[in-house]
Design a protein around this motif. Structure first.
Motif, short mmCIF file in Angstrom:
data_model
loop_
_atom_site.label_atom_id
_atom_site.label_comp_id
_atom_site.label_asym_id
_atom_site.label_seq_id
_atom_site.Cartn_x
_atom_site.Cartn_y
_atom_site.Cartn_z
N ALA A 192 -6.08 -2.90 -4.18
CA ALA A 192 -5.60 -2.11 -5.32
C ALA A 192 -6.74 -1.36 -5.99
CB ALA A 192 -4.91 -3.03 -6.33
N ASN A 231 -10.53 5.69 -2.86
CA ASN A 231 -10.50 6.04 -1.44
C ASN A 231 -11.66 5.40 -0.68
OD1 ASN A 231 -9.56 7.21 0.89
ND2 ASN A 231 -10.60 9.18 0.55
N GLN A 266 -2.20 4.10 2.65
CA GLN A 266 -0.95 3.91 3.37
C GLN A 266 -1.07 4.29 4.85
OE1 GLN A 266 2.43 5.80 1.57
NE2 GLN A 266 3.77 5.47 3.34
N MET A 290 0.79 -1.22 0.00
CA MET A 290 0.00 0.00 0.00
C MET A 290 0.83 1.28 0.00
SD MET A 290 -3.28 -0.73 -0.05
CE MET A 290 -2.71 -1.77 -1.39
N THR A 319 -0.04 4.67 -1.83
CA THR A 319 -1.47 4.77 -2.11
C THR A 319 -2.15 5.55 -1.01
OG1 THR A 319 -2.20 2.79 -0.92
CG2 THR A 319 -1.31 2.48 -3.14
N SER A 328 -8.47 1.38 -3.36
CA SER A 328 -7.61 2.50 -2.98
C SER A 328 -7.67 3.62 -4.03
CB SER A 328 -6.17 2.02 -2.80
OG SER A 328 -5.64 1.56 -4.03
N LYS A 329 -7.98 3.24 -5.27
CA LYS A 329 -8.09 4.26 -6.32
C LYS A 329 -9.28 5.19 -6.09
CE LYS A 329 -6.07 1.18 -9.80
NZ LYS A 329 -6.30 0.47 -11.09
#
Length: 447
Positions: free
Chosen positions: A43, A49, A15, A9, A12, A46-47
């Protein structure tokens, strides 16, 4: 999970949600980020949030058991089936659905099975053990064509599994000119047809009345090598990377190394014998490879290969560099190499053979001890039952060393238990392990 998660992470927006455990916490961990669904969800989310979405996805996945590929009750967990393709006997457990389908374009091709009422025993068809299915899915995903997978799975599900037990009857495929390489129909459908490699294979005329282990089965001796070459062939787009290896090594027994082997073909010299694999893979490609007096000679007696280790191969290369074959310098270096091999075999007989004998005796003692342990448990149960139902003879049984019991079963149980503990102790004597270590060190000096 913390250190690997933080590494995955890093950089990103998630984190800041990860940290290390406090010092002093000692326990065994397994990395949850190694689970495909969790790492893919991290993955993806996280793009956007979407931390809560990731936490929910991780919790859902971690509640599920690992897929073992064994048959389980159909009501034990949720199952998924294909929506538009009637693939008979194709069911996917929720664990494999999440890890392999839920976050791919093929998720729309499956639906959760909710109206199943008949209780059955089902195996998951997407388990890691089903390599033909796994590779078919990989090929279909890379081509973004679900029909490729569906066609392959319709064939695979109709066949007996490709396992270490081998397959009777059925169709087999090979490459032209190689009778000793054969893959089963399931692997042909999963590995070959999904990648349009049909033109490189042909039906094999091998005997179908004898059980045969498919060369693409993990139980095949060269499975890992075949898979590496298969991957290299796909990566480079040149079929000869696979076919050349198959033509060279199909049917060639694996090097016995220090185990020794009998009833086999050998190359080399009376003082220095080379196995089939090492001859093909190494010796034949050296300057002296075509001048061996022993060339594929069948031998009944067991012996060892003298050329498999890096040290012995380096010594052989020194012989090859000493001079032209047949020259005085080459013959002198060859004589020295033969002497080295003779000494090496003498050390082998004095060390490895003794190690195998010690370990065999340890196994015998251990097996005998476990048999005594089981008898002790059995007689203990008989003693308890006799005591409960008052079937004793009114006398105490045993002696001052065993102890005293209400029945002879109890005394016998204790005697077997003493034999069990003594047998385990004898199987793990310190002097045996010290002797093994000493012999191994002697062998390493010539190996």
């Amino acid at each position: 999970m913390a250190w690997w998660a933080a590494r995955l992470m890093a950089g990103t927006i998630f984190q800041s949600y990860f940290g290390t455990y406090p010092e002093g916490v000692i326990t065994k961990w397994s990395c949850d980020m190694s689970i495909p669904y969790i790492s893919s969800a991290a993955a993806s989310m996280s793009k956007h949030n979407n931390w809560n979405g990731f936490v929910g996805a991780a919790r859902r996945r971690l509640r599920l058991p690992a897929c073992t590929g064994e048959q389980i009750r159909s009501d034990a967990m949720p199952w998924y089936i294909s929506k538009y393709y009637g693939i008979d006997k194709f069911q996917v457990c929720e664990t494999c659905y999440l890890d392999k389908l839920a976050l791919t374009p093929f998720r729309k091709e499956f639906q959760r099975l909710s109206d199943h009422t008949d209780l059955e025993m089902w195996p998951c068809r997407l388990t890691d053990k089903n390599l033909s299915t796994a590779t078919a899915l990989e090929a279909a995903l890379s081509r973004r064509d679900f029909e490729v997978f569906a066609k392959a799975e319709q064939i695979i599900c109709s066949l007996v599994p490709c396992t270490a037990d081998g397959i009777l009857y059925g169709n087999w495929w090979t490459i032209p000119g190689c009778e000793k390489f054969n893959i089963c129909e399931a692997c042909y459908a999963g590995f070959v047809q999904t990648r349009d490699l049909d033109r490189f294979f042909q039906l094999s005329d091998r005997d179908t009345y004898t059980a045969y282990v498919c060369d693409f089965c993990p139980a095949s001796p060269r499975f890992s090598q075949y898979m590496c070459k298969f991957g290299e062939m796909l990566d480079r787009g040149v079929f000869s990377y696979l076919s050349d290896f198959i033509m060279t090594f199909a049917g060639v027994p694996a090097c016995p190394r220090i185990k020794g082997s009998g009833k086999a073909r050998w190359w080399g010299y009376p003082e220095a014998l080379f196995c089939h694999e090492c001859f093909v893979d190494f010796v034949y490609q050296t300057p002296l490879g075509e001048s061996l007096p022993i060339n594929g000679e069948y031998m009944e007696q067991a012996t060892i290969c003298q050329i498999w280790s890096p040290r012995m191969r380096d010594l052989w290369l020194e012989v090859c560099r000493a001079g032209d074959p047949g020259s005085e310098e080459s013959e002198a270096a060859l004589a020295q190499f033969k002497t080295c091999c003779v000494q090496r075999f003498q050390v082998y007989e004095a060390t490895i053979s003794q190690i195998e004998l010690i370990r065999t005796m340890q196994d015998i003692k251990r097996q005998t001890a476990f048999s005594d342990g089981m008898l002790s448990i059995r007689y203990s149960g008989m003693d308890s039952m006799a005591t409960i139902f008052g079937n004793g003879d009114g006398h105490r049984h045993g002696n001052s060393s065993l102890g005293w019991f209400n029945t002879s079963y109890g005394a016998q149980s204790k005697q077997y238990w003493n034999s069990f503990t003594q047998g385990l102790s004898d199987a793990n004597r310190t002097e045996d392990w010290v002797r093994i270590a000493q012999l191994e060190n002697l062998w390493k000096q010539v190996e």
